[in-house]
Design an enzyme around this catalytic site. Structure first.
Site, mmCIF file in Angstrom:
data_model
loop_
_atom_site.group_PDB
_atom_site.id
_atom_site.type_symbol
_atom_site.label_atom_id
_atom_site.label_comp_id
_atom_site.label_asym_id
_atom_site.label_seq_id
_atom_site.Cartn_x
_atom_site.Cartn_y
_atom_site.Cartn_z
ATOM 1 N N GLY A 74 0.770 -1.308 -0.100
ATOM 2 C CA GLY A 74 -0.022 0.029 0.127
ATOM 3 C C GLY A 74 0.744 1.089 -0.023
ATOM 4 N N ALA A 75 0.389 2.114 -0.935
ATOM 5 C CA ALA A 75 1.421 3.396 -1.018
ATOM 6 C C ALA A 75 1.994 4.117 0.138
ATOM 7 C CB ALA A 75 0.838 4.039 -2.089
ATOM 8 N N ARG A 116 10.410 -1.020 -4.760
ATOM 9 C CA ARG A 116 9.236 -1.005 -5.334
ATOM 10 C C ARG A 116 8.946 0.380 -6.191
ATOM 11 N NH1 ARG A 116 3.402 -3.220 -3.183
ATOM 12 N NH2 ARG A 116 3.235 -3.857 -5.375
ATOM 13 N N GLN A 221 -5.997 -9.002 -2.856
ATOM 14 C CA GLN A 221 -5.776 -8.130 -1.779
ATOM 15 C C GLN A 221 -7.259 -7.569 -1.561
ATOM 16 O OE1 GLN A 221 -3.717 -7.872 -4.512
ATOM 17 N NE2 GLN A 221 -1.744 -6.470 -4.021
ATOM 18 N N ASP A 262 -1.462 5.077 -6.394
ATOM 19 C CA ASP A 262 -0.122 4.953 -5.848
ATOM 20 C C ASP A 262 0.836 6.040 -6.601
ATOM 21 O OD1 ASP A 262 -1.134 1.955 -5.802
ATOM 22 O OD2 ASP A 262 0.751 1.822 -4.738
ATOM 23 N N LYS A 273 -3.958 -0.173 -8.268
ATOM 24 C CA LYS A 273 -3.816 -1.755 -8.470
ATOM 25 C C LYS A 273 -4.329 -2.117 -9.981
ATOM 26 C CE LYS A 273 -2.437 -4.138 -6.696
ATOM 27 N NZ LYS A 273 -1.026 -4.535 -6.904
HETATM 28 O O1 MRU Z 1 0.420 -3.922 -4.645
HETATM 29 P P1 MRU Z 1 -0.165 -3.309 -3.624
HETATM 30 O O2 MRU Z 1 -0.798 -4.382 -2.791
HETATM 31 O O3 MRU Z 1 1.021 -2.521 -2.618
HETATM 32 O O4 MRU Z 1 -1.134 -2.303 -4.122
HETATM 33 C C1 MRU Z 1 -1.799 -1.185 -3.412
HETATM 34 C C2 MRU Z 1 -2.629 -0.485 -4.176
HETATM 35 O O5 MRU Z 1 -2.622 -0.534 -5.443
HETATM 36 C C3 MRU Z 1 -3.684 0.444 -3.409
HETATM 37 O O6 MRU Z 1 -4.767 0.686 -3.845
HETATM 38 C C4 MRU Z 1 -2.853 1.693 -3.315
HETATM 39 O O7 MRU Z 1 -1.482 1.533 -2.720
HETATM 40 C C5 MRU Z 1 -3.529 2.920 -2.761
HETATM 41 S S1 MRU Z 1 -4.402 2.775 -1.006
HETATM 42 C C6 MRU Z 1 -3.365 3.055 0.124
#
Ligand code: MRU
Length: 373
Positions: A74-75, A116, A221, A262, A273
């Site tokens: 999560g970002a 990442r 997720q 993100d 995502k």
């Molecule tokens: O690959 P992830 O599980 O880190 O992806 C997370 C997402 O795409 C969330 O929607 C995004 O980080 C924004 S929410 C805090």
């Protein structure tokens, strides 16, 4: 930004970032009152919902690996993890010469920053911490300052989530039904979350939202984390196959779609995502408002539009199987982008901790902060 005032009294019922008894998404632990030395702890998100297990990281490579394996994800959450990761990775070098220490810090920052690529919050947090120690000579003082900066980023993230929740909740009506994607809750941030935080806030205000979420293949997720958080917060919801979103939106049952981001380009194009972009097209086709909820730390003003956002490509085995069970022919070629970009013209509004930005985003995302009282 659109300065929507917060309904009176809504702040007094602010929900906690971590529900009572739960393991926090990110925590700094130390036996010493000044916080040093310390270690970084995460709830292991790869094990949810079956087990709530704590992971402790005592060096930078462990933090990098936790970020890459989505133990922490999560970002906003990986931004906070990266900031504390600098402390974990440099505290053991505090007795070295200033030159040796500077080389260690540079190396750790590079390793964490690159763990990442898509979520800009990670690079932003690492760069902010490194900038904060510029000009400090003594390694011990540098480590102390790095910890102070990480603690500040952590607190700001929690506060931003609360503010986004309050702004976002003004877009909901009592008893409304909403659609979200991936996991944007307390597991994706260190506060109540971004898009999911809107539902948490609405629930605390007595608005009784119902939330649909897809599974979110390949790493689930939605099924593993958002369904877990809906239950944790006592919010009504439905889990569905990702492919059910189109027909659901067509029924007219969904009032609005709320997703996280993100990285948001200067023109409002938003990476999130994989699967977010098709949801935005389907929402537009069915006349359903589509909102992005993200802190301003997710805005990358150096990028003009979404075509320059780096998209992480993940391993083939994530798609060739589920939970260690192979579901595709051995070695079959795989396309596995972790994110996609939703063009700004499909976004009805971007909810930040400073207010709700509306198109044209190139102007509204640049405006000075709106005060939130
Ligand atoms: O690959 P992830 O599980 O880190 O992806 C997370 C997402 O795409 C969330 O929607 C995004 O980080 C924004 S929410 C805090």
């Amino acid at each position: 930004m659109d300065d929507r005032r917060v309904p009176p009294g809504s702040q007094s019922s602010a929900p906690p970032s971590t529900p009572a008894g739960a393991i926090p998404t990110v925590a700094w632990r130390s036996a010493s009152p000044d916080g040093l030395p310390g270690s970084l702890e995460f709830i292991d998100q790869t094990r949810l919902p079956q087990s709530s297990v704590l992971v402790r990281c005592d060096d930078a490579e462990a933090v990098r690996s936790a970020i890459q394996r989505l133990v922490v994800r999560g970002a906003p959450a990986i931004g906070v993890a990266g900031a504390y990761g600098l402390v974990v990775g440099t505290q053991g070098a505090a007795a070295q010469s200033a030159e040796q220490f500077a080389a260690v810090l540079k190396g750790v920052a590079e390793r964490l920053r690159s763990s990442r690529p898509t979520a800009v919050n990670l690079a932003w947090a690492v760069d902010r911490c490194v900038a904060a120690v510029a000009g400090i000579a003594a390694p011990r003082d540098v480590v102390r300052r790095l910890l102070a900066e990480a603690v500040a980023i952590h607190a700001e993230d929690e506060a931003a989530c609360a503010a986004m929740g309050r702004y976002g909740a003004t877009l909901l009506r009592e008893g409304g039904t909403y659609l979200t994607h991936c996991n944007t809750g307390r597991l994706a941030a260190t506060g109540i979350g971004t898009a999911f935080g809107v539902f948490v806030t609405a629930k605390a205000m007595g608005l009784r939202p119902t939330v649909y979420v897809g599974e979110v293949r390949p790493l689930l997720q939605g099924a593993r984390l958002t369904a877990f958080e809906l239950r944790e917060r006592g919010i009504d919801g439905f889990l569905m196959p990702d492919s059910a979103a189109g027909s659901l939106l067509r029924t007219g049952a969904i009032e609005a779609v709320f997703v996280g981001a993100d990285r948001i380009a200067a023109n409002g194009d938003s990476a999130n995502k994989i699967g977010t972009y098709p949801l935005a097209e389907l929402a537009r086709a069915n006349g359903v408002p589509f909102y992005v909820v993200a802190p301003t730390t997710t805005i990358d003003a150096s990028i003009a539009d979404g075509s320059s956002i780096p998209i992480e490509s993940r391993g083939a085995d994530e798609v060739r199987g589920i939970g260690g069970v192979r579901t595709a022919p051995d070695g079959f070629p795989v396309h596995n982008p972790a994110f996609d970009v939703t063009p700004a013209h499909l976004i009805s509004g971007i909810v930040t901790e400073r207010g709700i930005a509306r198109a044209p985003y190139a102007q509204s995302l640049r405006q000075p902060p709106v005060s939130l009282r």
